[in-house]
Design a protein around this motif. Structure first.
Motif, PDB file in Angstrom:
ATOM      1  N   GLN A 218       1.071  -1.226   0.037  1.00 38.70           N
ATOM      2  CA  GLN A 218      -0.123  -0.020  -0.149  1.00 38.70           C
ATOM      3  C   GLN A 218       1.000   1.228  -0.028  1.00 38.70           C
ATOM      4  O   GLN A 218       1.769   1.301   0.724  1.00 38.70           O
ATOM      5  N   SER A 219       0.432   2.465  -0.754  1.00 38.91           N
ATOM      6  CA  SER A 219       1.234   3.436  -0.781  1.00 38.91           C
ATOM      7  C   SER A 219       0.653   4.460   0.261  1.00 38.91           C
ATOM      8  O   SER A 219      -0.481   4.482   0.614  1.00 38.91           O
ATOM      9  N   GLY A 220       1.761   5.117   0.729  1.00 38.16           N
ATOM     10  CA  GLY A 220       1.382   6.117   2.015  1.00 38.16           C
ATOM     11  C   GLY A 220       2.871   6.314   2.586  1.00 38.16           C
ATOM     12  O   GLY A 220       3.827   6.274   2.403  1.00 38.16           O
ATOM     13  N   PHE A 221       2.347   7.158   3.816  1.00 42.22           N
ATOM     14  CA  PHE A 221       3.481   7.534   4.864  1.00 42.22           C
ATOM     15  C   PHE A 221       2.921   7.790   6.012  1.00 42.22           C
ATOM     16  O   PHE A 221       1.663   7.623   6.517  1.00 42.22           O
ATOM     17  N   GLY A 222       3.825   7.707   7.055  1.00 42.64           N
ATOM     18  CA  GLY A 222       3.521   7.897   8.529  1.00 42.64           C
ATOM     19  C   GLY A 222       3.716   9.128   9.117  1.00 42.64           C
ATOM     20  O   GLY A 222       4.615  10.115   8.689  1.00 42.64           O
ATOM     21  N   ASP A 227       3.203  14.884  21.881  1.00 48.42           N
ATOM     22  CA  ASP A 227       2.644  15.898  23.122  1.00 48.42           C
ATOM     23  C   ASP A 227       3.243  15.381  24.153  1.00 48.42           C
ATOM     24  O   ASP A 227       2.800  14.777  24.959  1.00 48.42           O
ATOM     25  N   GLY A 228       4.600  15.836  24.748  1.00 44.81           N
ATOM     26  CA  GLY A 228       5.194  15.538  25.696  1.00 44.81           C
ATOM     27  C   GLY A 228       5.694  13.759  25.756  1.00 44.81           C
ATOM     28  O   GLY A 228       6.325  13.354  24.736  1.00 44.81           O
ATOM     29  N   LYS A 229       5.034  12.980  26.614  1.00 43.67           N
ATOM     30  CA  LYS A 229       5.299  11.659  26.505  1.00 43.67           C
ATOM     31  C   LYS A 229       4.133  11.083  25.854  1.00 43.67           C
ATOM     32  O   LYS A 229       4.216   9.883  25.594  1.00 43.67           O
ATOM     33  N   ARG A 230       3.022  11.743  25.177  1.00 43.94           N
ATOM     34  CA  ARG A 230       2.142  11.154  24.704  1.00 43.94           C
ATOM     35  C   ARG A 230       2.215  11.371  23.210  1.00 43.94           C
ATOM     36  O   ARG A 230       2.620  12.452  22.508  1.00 43.94           O
ATOM     37  N   VAL A 231       2.105  10.106  22.472  1.00 42.10           N
ATOM     38  CA  VAL A 231       2.351   9.893  21.176  1.00 42.10           C
ATOM     39  C   VAL A 231       1.268   9.379  20.516  1.00 42.10           C
ATOM     40  O   VAL A 231       0.688   8.386  20.790  1.00 42.10           O
ATOM     41  N   ARG A 232       0.559  10.034  19.250  1.00 43.90           N
ATOM     42  CA  ARG A 232      -0.293   9.588  18.503  1.00 43.90           C
ATOM     43  C   ARG A 232       0.041   9.247  17.077  1.00 43.90           C
ATOM     44  O   ARG A 232       0.341  10.042  16.374  1.00 43.90           O
ATOM     45  N   PRO A 233       0.131   7.985  16.631  1.00 39.12           N
ATOM     46  CA  PRO A 233       0.667   7.660  15.525  1.00 39.12           C
ATOM     47  C   PRO A 233      -0.601   7.827  14.407  1.00 39.12           C
ATOM     48  O   PRO A 233      -1.684   7.549  14.502  1.00 39.12           O
ATOM     49  N   GLU A 234      -0.285   7.960  13.151  1.00 35.99           N
ATOM     50  CA  GLU A 234      -1.127   8.338  11.952  1.00 35.99           C
ATOM     51  C   GLU A 234      -0.432   7.670  10.629  1.00 35.99           C
ATOM     52  O   GLU A 234       0.435   7.828  10.365  1.00 35.99           O
ATOM     53  N   LEU A 235      -1.321   7.111   9.956  1.00 33.34           N
ATOM     54  CA  LEU A 235      -0.875   6.350   8.686  1.00 33.34           C
ATOM     55  C   LEU A 235      -1.778   7.424   7.511  1.00 33.34           C
ATOM     56  O   LEU A 235      -3.068   7.600   7.694  1.00 33.34           O
TER      57      LEU A 235
END
Length: 252
Positions: A218-222, A227-235
């Motif tokens: 699949q084509s795409g990127f990350g 935010d400090g120690k909080r991390v939200r991943p997104e594709l």
């Protein structure tokens, strides 16, 4: 909030020019706080174990491919001068490893290292061999030298590494888009870690080893939002023509 963009496998010269151009346009416009090129930016098919003693060993030109790679890096850096790390992938390392194995007397020159071939010094790019801590509790790596057997289901190869490293993991290498959580611990005290596979910007039609079979790529990127120690991943998936939706807008 910091934003770290993860640039996926391009495997130049087998890249999709429309997708690369659209991705660069997005990077230039949005200026992420950090950029991580996850590996296999280059393909370097000629000097590899797959083509040893075959006709293909003599058909590819490392320097010609590198000139194209430098032009594409130059386009990226003309509109973005933020911190950029380049994680060496297995294809990026092909010339270096080939020379070390077959002409060790020449290998110490580092002339066939990807950072030399693509002139990282002029582009202000930092080479990473191995893994890179990119955010609290997160590590990025290409994904080829982990001892983990990859699987075709998107996200599962990265999840195997989550179990092994006990961290959230972002990888390239598999060319798939996948984001899978793992919850471990007890009901009273538990944690959620993520396995993230960041896709590719490669043109499957140029991947001759696939023949006429469509791979589960699949084509795409990350993107990581920190935010400090909080991390939200997104594709962010991309169409073949280079269009995608990010930040509430259509980019192309």
């Amino acid at each position: 909030m910091k934003r770290i963009l993860i640039y996926p496998d391009a495997q130049i010269p087998y890249h999709n020019p429309r997708q690369v151009k659209a991705l660069h346009g997005y990077i230039h416009a949005t200026k992420p706080d950090g950029l991580v090129i996850i590996g296999d930016f280059m393909d370097y098919a000629g000097p590899s174990r797959w083509n040893k003693d075959t006709r293909a060993e003599f058909e590819n030109n490392v320097f010609k491919e590198s000139e194209l790679g430098k032009r594409i890096l130059g386009d990226l850096r003309r509109g973005y001068d933020g911190p950029t790390d380049f994680i060496e992938g297995n294809h990026d390392a092909n010339p270096r490893r080939y020379l070390t194995k077959h002409a060790p007397a020449l290998a110490e020159s580092n002339a066939f290292n990807v950072e030399t071939l693509l002139d990282f010094d002029s582009h202000g790019i930092n080479i990473i061999r191995g893994s890179l801590d990119i955010a609290p509790g997160w590590v990025a790596m290409h994904g080829h030298a982990t001892g983990i057997r990859t699987v075709t289901q998107p996200g599962m190869s990265a999840v195997k590494l989550v179990d092994k490293l006990e961290k959230s993991v972002a990888i390239g290498h598999v060319h798939r888009l996948g984001l899978m959580p793992q919850t471990k611990g007890t009901t009273a005290k538990h944690s959620v870690r993520w396995g993230m596979e960041v896709g590719n910007v490669m043109d499957m039609r140029k991947a001759q080893y696939l023949g006429h079979v469509t791979a589960n790529w699949q084509s795409g990127f990350g993107m990581l939002h920190v935010d400090g120690k909080r991390v939200r991943p997104e594709l962010i998936p991309m169409d073949d023509n280079g269009s995608f939706i990010a930040d509430g807008k259509v980019w192309s």
